[in-house]
Scaffold this active site. Structure first.
Site, short mmCIF file in Angstrom:
data_model
loop_
_atom_site.label_atom_id
_atom_site.label_comp_id
_atom_site.label_asym_id
_atom_site.label_seq_id
_atom_site.Cartn_x
_atom_site.Cartn_y
_atom_site.Cartn_z
N ASP A 176 1.04 -1.07 0.09
CA ASP A 176 0.16 0.03 -0.02
C ASP A 176 0.83 1.15 -0.16
O ASP A 176 2.26 1.21 0.18
CB ASP A 176 -1.00 0.15 1.13
N ASN B 202 -5.39 -5.87 -6.43
CA ASN B 202 -6.64 -4.68 -6.23
C ASN B 202 -6.61 -3.03 -6.02
O ASN B 202 -7.38 -2.43 -5.81
CB ASN B 202 -6.93 -4.98 -4.39
N TYR C 130 -11.75 6.05 -15.45
CA TYR C 130 -12.14 4.83 -14.59
C TYR C 130 -12.73 3.74 -15.28
O TYR C 130 -12.23 2.46 -15.39
CB TYR C 130 -12.93 5.46 -13.40
N LYS D 144 -11.27 0.13 -16.18
CA LYS D 144 -11.82 -1.26 -15.44
C LYS D 144 -12.22 -2.13 -16.49
O LYS D 144 -12.29 -3.47 -16.42
CB LYS D 144 -12.90 -0.86 -14.54
N VAL E 123 -19.50 0.57 -2.99
CA VAL E 123 -19.27 -0.15 -1.83
C VAL E 123 -19.16 1.00 -0.85
O VAL E 123 -18.50 2.14 -0.90
CB VAL E 123 -17.70 -0.63 -1.75
#
Length: 248
Positions: free
Chosen positions: A32, A74, A140, A144, A173
């Site tokens: 991260d 991720n 985005y 994706k 989310v």
């Protein structure tokens, strides 16, 4: 013990994935860029400060693992919220770099170790934006969609070596990242945050957002032997998105 690497694993969906894999008995490795979030990870996890777009750092972490059973690529950023004619090229490139190149680099360096083991599972985090396309989110959505193309290719190329690849497509989310999206879309469309929220929820057949744990549970399933013949699949965890245009 099986080993999992989760990029952007210190918070949000990645943190939930780490917790779920930990509970399933995996040795959890995390990368991260958020030092504070990394410092807050459970003591049993192996954590490294590394950007998903830094190839050298990615390669070092994966090499240090000595072997990898599951990769959760991720890392992602929301990118700008703007009409396509107003998107700056630098913002486009930054969004595509993290979302697409980050997944590519993790898969590239995990592949030799998985080939050597004759098995492995790659789980790429895409989005419902990678299925539908979203207004005012061109960088985005494009990234994706491309993540799904990368996953399909990995599944075909690596399947003969016992390596599976799948993509999870989270919907909206609950959490800080989505709150930022709601705020930007509200400003861009002269709406309130609650109007945009209701629009997203109304666009699903279950009329709700999802939680990070819902995505994490799917990742553990895809990384397990229970999914040993599941590969090349695009699996939405979104309450069934019917209308991706978040208007009330």
């Amino acid at each position: 013990m099986s080993r999992v690497l989760i990029t952007a694993g210190a918070s949000g969906i990645g943190r939930a994935m780490g917790g779920a894999f930990d509970a399933a008995g995996f040795e959890v490795w995390v990368t991260d860029v958020d030092d504070a979030a990394l410092a807050d990870c459970p003591a049993g996890w192996t954590c490294h400060a590394a950007s998903a777009t830094d190839e050298d750092a990615t390669a070092r972490v994966i090499a240090a693992m000595g072997g990898i059973d599951v990769l959760c690529a991720n890392a992602g950023v929301a990118g700008p919220t703007a009409r396509v004619e107003d998107v700056a090229l630098d913002d486009w490139r930054a969004c595509v770099s993290v979302n697409l190149e980050g997944a590519f680099l993790a898969a590239k360096h995990a592949t030799p170790l998985m080939k050597a083991a004759g098995r492995g599972a790659m789980i790429l985090t895409s989005s419902t934006a990678g299925i539908h396309g979203y207004p005012n989110r061109a960088p985005y959505a494009a990234a994706k969609w491309a993540v799904i193309g990368l996953m399909k290719t990995l599944a075909m190329e690596l399947g003969p070596f016992g390596i599976r690849a799948n993509a999870i497509c989270p919907g909206a989310v609950e959490g800080p990242r989505m709150e930022g999206v709601l705020a930007r879309e509200a400003a861009a469309k002269s709406m309130t945050r609650d109007q945009v929220y209701r629009g997203y929820a109304a666009g699903t057949s279950m009329r709700s957002f999802v939680e990070a744990r819902d995505v994490a549970d799917m990742a553990v399933f895809l990384g397990s032997d229970a999914a040993r013949r599941v590969s090349g699949q695009v699996i939405a965890v979104d309450g069934h998105t019917e209308n991706p245009d978040p208007r009330p």
